[in-house]
Scaffold this motif. Sequence first.
Motif, PDB file in Angstrom:
ATOM      1  N   LEU A  55       0.837  -1.212   0.000  1.00  0.00           N
ATOM      2  CA  LEU A  55       0.000   0.000   0.000  1.00  0.00           C
ATOM      3  C   LEU A  55       0.865   1.252   0.000  1.00  0.00           C
ATOM      4  O   LEU A  55       0.577   2.239  -0.685  1.00  0.00           O
ATOM      5  N   ARG A  56       1.948   1.208   0.777  1.00  0.00           N
ATOM      6  CA  ARG A  56       2.849   2.358   0.822  1.00  0.00           C
ATOM      7  C   ARG A  56       3.486   2.615  -0.553  1.00  0.00           C
ATOM      8  O   ARG A  56       3.514   3.737  -1.045  1.00  0.00           O
ATOM      9  N   ASP A  57       3.953   1.529  -1.181  1.00  0.00           N
ATOM     10  CA  ASP A  57       4.590   1.701  -2.498  1.00  0.00           C
ATOM     11  C   ASP A  57       3.590   2.238  -3.519  1.00  0.00           C
ATOM     12  O   ASP A  57       3.962   2.977  -4.429  1.00  0.00           O
ATOM     13  N   ARG A  58       2.342   1.857  -3.332  1.00  0.00           N
ATOM     14  CA  ARG A  58       1.329   2.258  -4.316  1.00  0.00           C
ATOM     15  C   ARG A  58       1.209   3.784  -4.396  1.00  0.00           C
ATOM     16  O   ARG A  58       1.169   4.345  -5.478  1.00  0.00           O
ATOM     17  N   TRP A  59       1.165   4.448  -3.219  1.00  0.00           N
ATOM     18  CA  TRP A  59       1.091   5.917  -3.307  1.00  0.00           C
ATOM     19  C   TRP A  59       2.468   6.534  -3.538  1.00  0.00           C
ATOM     20  O   TRP A  59       2.617   7.487  -4.305  1.00  0.00           O
ATOM     21  N   ALA A  60       3.490   5.942  -2.887  1.00  0.00           N
ATOM     22  CA  ALA A  60       4.815   6.588  -2.897  1.00  0.00           C
ATOM     23  C   ALA A  60       5.421   6.549  -4.300  1.00  0.00           C
ATOM     24  O   ALA A  60       5.912   7.567  -4.811  1.00  0.00           O
ATOM     25  N   ARG A 119       2.786  12.651   6.778  1.00  0.00           N
ATOM     26  CA  ARG A 119       3.008  11.246   7.126  1.00  0.00           C
ATOM     27  C   ARG A 119       1.780  10.442   6.735  1.00  0.00           C
ATOM     28  O   ARG A 119       0.662  10.766   7.108  1.00  0.00           O
ATOM     29  N   ILE A 120       2.044   9.374   5.970  1.00  0.00           N
ATOM     30  CA  ILE A 120       0.957   8.548   5.444  1.00  0.00           C
ATOM     31  C   ILE A 120       1.102   7.144   6.019  1.00  0.00           C
ATOM     32  O   ILE A 120       2.129   6.488   5.812  1.00  0.00           O
ATOM     33  N   THR A 121       0.069   6.701   6.727  1.00  0.00           N
ATOM     34  CA  THR A 121       0.106   5.343   7.281  1.00  0.00           C
ATOM     35  C   THR A 121      -1.218   4.635   7.024  1.00  0.00           C
ATOM     36  O   THR A 121      -2.188   4.823   7.753  1.00  0.00           O
ATOM     37  N   PRO A 122      -1.235   3.795   5.986  1.00  0.00           N
ATOM     38  CA  PRO A 122      -2.403   2.936   5.764  1.00  0.00           C
ATOM     39  C   PRO A 122      -2.425   1.807   6.794  1.00  0.00           C
ATOM     40  O   PRO A 122      -1.493   1.682   7.594  1.00  0.00           O
ATOM     41  N   SER A 152      12.257   0.175   6.468  1.00  0.00           N
ATOM     42  CA  SER A 152      10.938   0.823   6.412  1.00  0.00           C
ATOM     43  C   SER A 152       9.841  -0.210   6.249  1.00  0.00           C
ATOM     44  O   SER A 152      10.093  -1.340   5.843  1.00  0.00           O
ATOM     45  N   CYS A 153       8.600   0.213   6.555  1.00  0.00           N
ATOM     46  CA  CYS A 153       7.456  -0.688   6.330  1.00  0.00           C
ATOM     47  C   CYS A 153       6.242   0.150   5.907  1.00  0.00           C
ATOM     48  O   CYS A 153       6.256   0.723   4.823  1.00  0.00           O
ATOM     49  N   GLY A 154       5.227   0.285   6.765  1.00  0.00           N
ATOM     50  CA  GLY A 154       3.986   0.920   6.313  1.00  0.00           C
ATOM     51  C   GLY A 154       3.975   2.439   6.361  1.00  0.00           C
ATOM     52  O   GLY A 154       3.138   3.080   5.731  1.00  0.00           O
ATOM     53  N   ILE A 155       4.880   3.031   7.143  1.00  0.00           N
ATOM     54  CA  ILE A 155       4.873   4.487   7.319  1.00  0.00           C
ATOM     55  C   ILE A 155       5.741   5.148   6.248  1.00  0.00           C
ATOM     56  O   ILE A 155       6.859   4.699   6.002  1.00  0.00           O
TER      57      ILE A 155
END
Length: 416
Positions: free
Chosen positions: A321-326, A388-391, A348-351
């Motif tokens: 999910l993170r890679d999708r927006w980033a 900061r984006i955290t799904p 890194s992970c979800g944040i």
Amino acid sequence: MAAAAVAPSFRRDALLRANELAAPGGGGAADDEDYWREVQRAFDLDRTIINLNNGGVSPSPTHVLDAMVRDLRFSNVAPVHHMWDVLEPRIEGVRRELAREFGCDPEELAITRNASESMETLILGLDLTRGDEVIVTTQNYPRMLTAWEQRSRREGIVVKPITFEVPPRSMAYVVDRFRQAITPRTRVIEVPHITNLTGQIMPVRELVQLGRAQNIEVLVDGAHSFAHFPFARDALGCDWFGTSLHKWLLAPIGTGFLYVRREKIPSLWPLMAAPKTMDANVRKYEEIGTHPAANHNAIAVALAFHRAIGAERKASRLRFLRDRWAKRLTNASDRCRVLTPLGDPRQSCGIGLLHVEGVEVPKMVAHLWDRHRIITTPIVHQEFSGLRITPNVYTSPEEVDVFGDSVLAALKTGLS
Ligand SMILES: Cc1ncc(COP(=O)(O)O)c(C=O)c1O
């Protein structure tokens, strides 16, 4: 009434189905939307809001909340008996299962109300004398920095904050920043396992080794790490670790734990006084007076949910999910930079922290909320800034895409 009666079994079905799908050969990959839709159904959410701040505190799955509410009602019938005699002793089962997950002995783990309580127990509970030095980073959590600063004012200990670039050039560079700050007076290093600012995972194992070789205690603030990405105590080698459980474990609000290696327990004072007979007993950190048993007992339910998904599967979904927006935003606009090291799963992970050139962070955060009902977290630090984006496991790829669309639209037309 009918809807209320039907909803929980519907969710239980969803959970069973998620479990089935996770069985060998049953799917459950990071992009297997059939699987993740079942996980999403375990939550009661307002889908008119897109919540991309799951770093602050997370919703619990509905059945976790239900277990807590059930026990709160049961407590209230006759708290002195139902809560103290029936429910409170069940904390031992919670301790056992959390210890199994973290990879320590249950006698080394205390249930707390959050990472703040766990970390303040460590920060305020170690004996230090005037002139003793403590190394922190400028990216440690502010409450912990405040606790050290208070000790400095009260007792004359010396706090030495180090800085490090974001993203750092390497893990070795980060370790070197700490190494360079060590002097013969250094007694403690306090470090976040993963920062709440950029989501940088710190080289905790190396720092623990560095500290141990020089009799320096390394306190690990794992508020954001436990149940976010997989690891166990022995992978870190740490003696001291505190975490919240209402973030990534999805346990009820007001839950956390403190780990102290067994032989260290007598040397760490509790925040609230305990009798001498409890000196070597980890339960001395739980001497907090009357409190609900329902909240901490429901940790066991959240842990079962976490295990049903699986720590590895959860981490890979969060990275997906993170890679999708980033990746989308950094490919689409030169003005978008991510200050989190995306390429290295050890870091890194979800944040993720999105820096948008030429945009004031609070204005962008307000725009996303006002216009699109998207929750993001403004990070305005003295050294860098961003959103900061955290799904979370309940976040859909479509929600992440709406966030991406909204940022790109704002870049084109400006904030309004
Ligand atoms: C690194 C870090 N430590 C500690 C905390 C405090 O957590 P809590 O408010 O649950 O005690 C947070 C909260 O976001 C955090 O990010």
